[in-house]
Scaffold this motif. Structure first.
Motif, PDB file in Angstrom:
ATOM      1  N   MET A 139      -4.686 -81.054 -10.111  1.00 31.52           N
ATOM      2  CA  MET A 139      -4.290 -80.618  -8.787  1.00 31.52           C
ATOM      3  C   MET A 139      -4.839 -79.209  -8.542  1.00 31.52           C
ATOM      4  N   SER A 140      -5.119 -78.945  -7.303  1.00 31.35           N
ATOM      5  CA  SER A 140      -5.648 -77.633  -6.941  1.00 31.35           C
ATOM      6  C   SER A 140      -4.520 -76.615  -6.808  1.00 31.35           C
ATOM      7  N   THR A 141      -4.900 -75.362  -6.736  1.00 32.92           N
ATOM      8  CA  THR A 141      -3.938 -74.271  -6.578  1.00 32.92           C
ATOM      9  C   THR A 141      -3.849 -73.890  -5.104  1.00 32.92           C
ATOM     10  N   PRO A 142      -2.642 -73.773  -4.568  1.00 32.60           N
ATOM     11  CA  PRO A 142      -2.507 -73.425  -3.148  1.00 32.60           C
ATOM     12  C   PRO A 142      -2.915 -71.972  -2.887  1.00 32.60           C
ATOM     13  N   THR A 143      -3.465 -71.745  -1.720  1.00 35.74           N
ATOM     14  CA  THR A 143      -3.807 -70.390  -1.291  1.00 35.74           C
ATOM     15  C   THR A 143      -2.538 -69.660  -0.862  1.00 35.74           C
ATOM     16  N   THR A 144      -2.659 -68.385  -0.652  1.00 37.06           N
ATOM     17  CA  THR A 144      -1.517 -67.601  -0.168  1.00 37.06           C
ATOM     18  C   THR A 144      -1.031 -68.140   1.168  1.00 37.06           C
ATOM     19  N   ASP A 145      -1.959 -68.485   2.049  1.00 31.55           N
ATOM     20  CA  ASP A 145      -1.571 -69.040   3.352  1.00 31.55           C
ATOM     21  C   ASP A 145      -0.846 -70.373   3.197  1.00 31.55           C
ATOM     22  N   GLU A 146      -1.313 -71.209   2.289  1.00 33.57           N
ATOM     23  CA  GLU A 146      -0.665 -72.506   2.070  1.00 33.57           C
ATOM     24  C   GLU A 146       0.741 -72.330   1.484  1.00 33.57           C
ATOM     25  N   LYS A 147       0.896 -71.338   0.619  1.00 35.08           N
ATOM     26  CA  LYS A 147       2.226 -71.040   0.070  1.00 35.08           C
ATOM     27  C   LYS A 147       3.162 -70.561   1.173  1.00 35.08           C
ATOM     28  N   ASP A 148       2.644 -69.661   2.027  1.00 31.12           N
ATOM     29  CA  ASP A 148       3.451 -69.160   3.144  1.00 31.12           C
ATOM     30  C   ASP A 148       3.856 -70.286   4.089  1.00 31.12           C
ATOM     31  N   GLU A 149       2.922 -71.185   4.369  1.00 37.03           N
ATOM     32  CA  GLU A 149       3.211 -72.329   5.240  1.00 37.03           C
ATOM     33  C   GLU A 149       4.262 -73.240   4.621  1.00 37.03           C
ATOM     34  N   PHE A 150       4.194 -73.413   3.305  1.00 35.24           N
ATOM     35  CA  PHE A 150       5.190 -74.233   2.616  1.00 35.24           C
ATOM     36  C   PHE A 150       6.585 -73.638   2.783  1.00 35.24           C
ATOM     37  N   LEU A 151       6.720 -72.324   2.556  1.00 34.96           N
ATOM     38  CA  LEU A 151       8.024 -71.682   2.712  1.00 34.96           C
ATOM     39  C   LEU A 151       8.523 -71.773   4.151  1.00 34.96           C
ATOM     40  N   LEU A 152       7.613 -71.635   5.104  1.00 36.34           N
ATOM     41  CA  LEU A 152       8.010 -71.791   6.510  1.00 36.34           C
ATOM     42  C   LEU A 152       8.464 -73.216   6.801  1.00 36.34           C
ATOM     43  N   SER A 153       7.793 -74.193   6.203  1.00 35.64           N
ATOM     44  CA  SER A 153       8.201 -75.591   6.376  1.00 35.64           C
ATOM     45  C   SER A 153       9.606 -75.815   5.827  1.00 35.64           C
ATOM     46  N   CYS A 154       9.919 -75.164   4.706  1.00 30.64           N
ATOM     47  CA  CYS A 154      11.268 -75.261   4.136  1.00 30.64           C
ATOM     48  C   CYS A 154      12.275 -74.563   5.045  1.00 30.64           C
ATOM     49  N   ARG A 155      11.898 -73.423   5.565  1.00 31.79           N
ATOM     50  CA  ARG A 155      12.793 -72.674   6.445  1.00 31.79           C
ATOM     51  C   ARG A 155      13.120 -73.447   7.717  1.00 31.79           C
ATOM     52  N   TYR A 156      12.109 -74.087   8.290  1.00 35.40           N
ATOM     53  CA  TYR A 156      12.291 -74.780   9.569  1.00 35.40           C
ATOM     54  C   TYR A 156      12.598 -76.270   9.431  1.00 35.40           C
ATOM     55  N   GLY A 157      12.660 -76.770   8.193  1.00 38.61           N
ATOM     56  CA  GLY A 157      13.079 -78.147   7.972  1.00 38.61           C
ATOM     57  C   GLY A 157      12.025 -79.200   8.243  1.00 38.61           C
ATOM     58  N   ASP A 158      10.772 -78.877   8.013  1.00 41.54           N
ATOM     59  CA  ASP A 158       9.689 -79.829   8.261  1.00 41.54           C
ATOM     60  C   ASP A 158       9.420 -80.652   7.000  1.00 41.54           C
ATOM     61  N   LEU A 159      10.155 -81.741   6.869  1.00 41.80           N
ATOM     62  CA  LEU A 159      10.081 -82.586   5.679  1.00 41.80           C
ATOM     63  C   LEU A 159       8.687 -83.159   5.456  1.00 41.80           C
ATOM     64  N   ASP A 160       8.011 -83.572   6.508  1.00 43.16           N
ATOM     65  CA  ASP A 160       6.664 -84.145   6.352  1.00 43.16           C
ATOM     66  C   ASP A 160       5.696 -83.135   5.755  1.00 43.16           C
ATOM     67  N   ALA A 190       7.951 -75.277  -6.873  1.00 45.31           N
ATOM     68  CA  ALA A 190       9.037 -74.573  -7.559  1.00 45.31           C
ATOM     69  C   ALA A 190       8.699 -73.115  -7.852  1.00 45.31           C
ATOM     70  N   GLU A 191       7.429 -72.803  -7.972  1.00 43.58           N
ATOM     71  CA  GLU A 191       7.023 -71.445  -8.362  1.00 43.58           C
ATOM     72  C   GLU A 191       6.890 -70.478  -7.194  1.00 43.58           C
ATOM     73  N   ILE A 192       6.803 -70.974  -5.988  1.00 43.55           N
ATOM     74  CA  ILE A 192       6.530 -70.118  -4.832  1.00 43.55           C
ATOM     75  C   ILE A 192       7.731 -69.240  -4.494  1.00 43.55           C
ATOM     76  N   ARG A 193       7.438 -67.961  -4.265  1.00 44.95           N
ATOM     77  CA  ARG A 193       8.429 -66.975  -3.837  1.00 44.95           C
ATOM     78  C   ARG A 193       7.817 -66.158  -2.695  1.00 44.95           C
ATOM     79  N   ASP A 194       8.662 -65.697  -1.787  1.00 46.01           N
ATOM     80  CA  ASP A 194       8.164 -64.788  -0.756  1.00 46.01           C
ATOM     81  C   ASP A 194       8.261 -63.350  -1.285  1.00 46.01           C
ATOM     82  N   ASP A 195       7.990 -62.381  -0.439  1.00 43.52           N
ATOM     83  CA  ASP A 195       7.997 -60.979  -0.853  1.00 43.52           C
ATOM     84  C   ASP A 195       9.368 -60.488  -1.300  1.00 43.52           C
TER      85      ASP A 195
END
Length: 187
Positions: A1-22, A37-42
């Motif tokens: 599997m590839s490694t997510p970029t910083t932007d992709e990590k940020d988008e993932f956290l936003l998806s969790c925040r806003y409830g975008d299951l897809d 599981a490893e992603i953290r914000d600032d």
């Protein structure tokens, strides 16, 4: 599997925040549950902090079985756990799922204090969320002078894994350091 970029990590956290299951499912499919599981914000917030603080029980149902259970007790920069966030924002279904998750820390989550010295129970009390505070108290292991603990047989002969708390009055230190009395099991 590839490694997510910083932007992709940020988008993932936003998806969790806003409830975008897809979008969350798409991220996990592309990068794996370990990356999620490893992603953290600032501020050290995890995906669980984001979705628990916003009451997204459907996302929690999806992520809990695929992430390490240790993430349930992960602390952010203010030492708050996802349970603290769920309690502050009065999300009972999420609180229950976190505490009752098989293989997780269970009721020990209730005792974790953040940098302000508050447990999730204290946060619920401070928020004025009586329903959540009462549920958390009922889940706690109480042993005032030999009272029943979780999973023990109570006076009624029940062995349902929960404390039969009718008529028990307890004292809890509230968020301001004051002693607060609470009665469990009253109608």
């Amino acid at each position: 599997m590839s490694t997510p970029t910083t932007d992709e990590k940020d988008e993932f956290l936003l998806s969790c925040r806003y409830g975008d299951l897809d979008d969350v499912k798409q991220f996990v499919a592309q990068f794996g549950s370990d990356a999620a599981a490893e992603i953290r914000d600032d501020n050290g917030n995890t995906a669980l902090h984001m979705l628990c603080g916003n009451g997204h029980a459907d996302l929690l149902d999806y992520l809990l079985p695929i992430i390490p259970p240790v993430l349930l007790s992960a602390r952010n920069s203010s030492e708050s756990t996802p349970l603290h966030w769920a309690a502050v924002n009065s999300h009972l279904d999420v609180v229950k799922k976190l505490v009752q998750f098989q293989g997780g820390p269970g009721i020990d989550l209730i005792d974790i204090k953040n940098a302000a010295g508050r447990s999730p129970l204290a946060e619920a009390e401070l928020a004025g969320w009586d329903e959540g505070a009462q549920w958390l108290v009922q889940m706690m292991k109480l042993d005032p002078g030999g009272e029943a603990k979780e999973g023990e047989v109570d006076d009624a002969g029940d062995d349902d894994g929960a404390l039969n708390a009718a008529g028990i009055e307890i004292e809890i230190e509230d968020a301001d350091g004051q002693m607060a009395k609470m009665r469990i099991g009253d109608p």
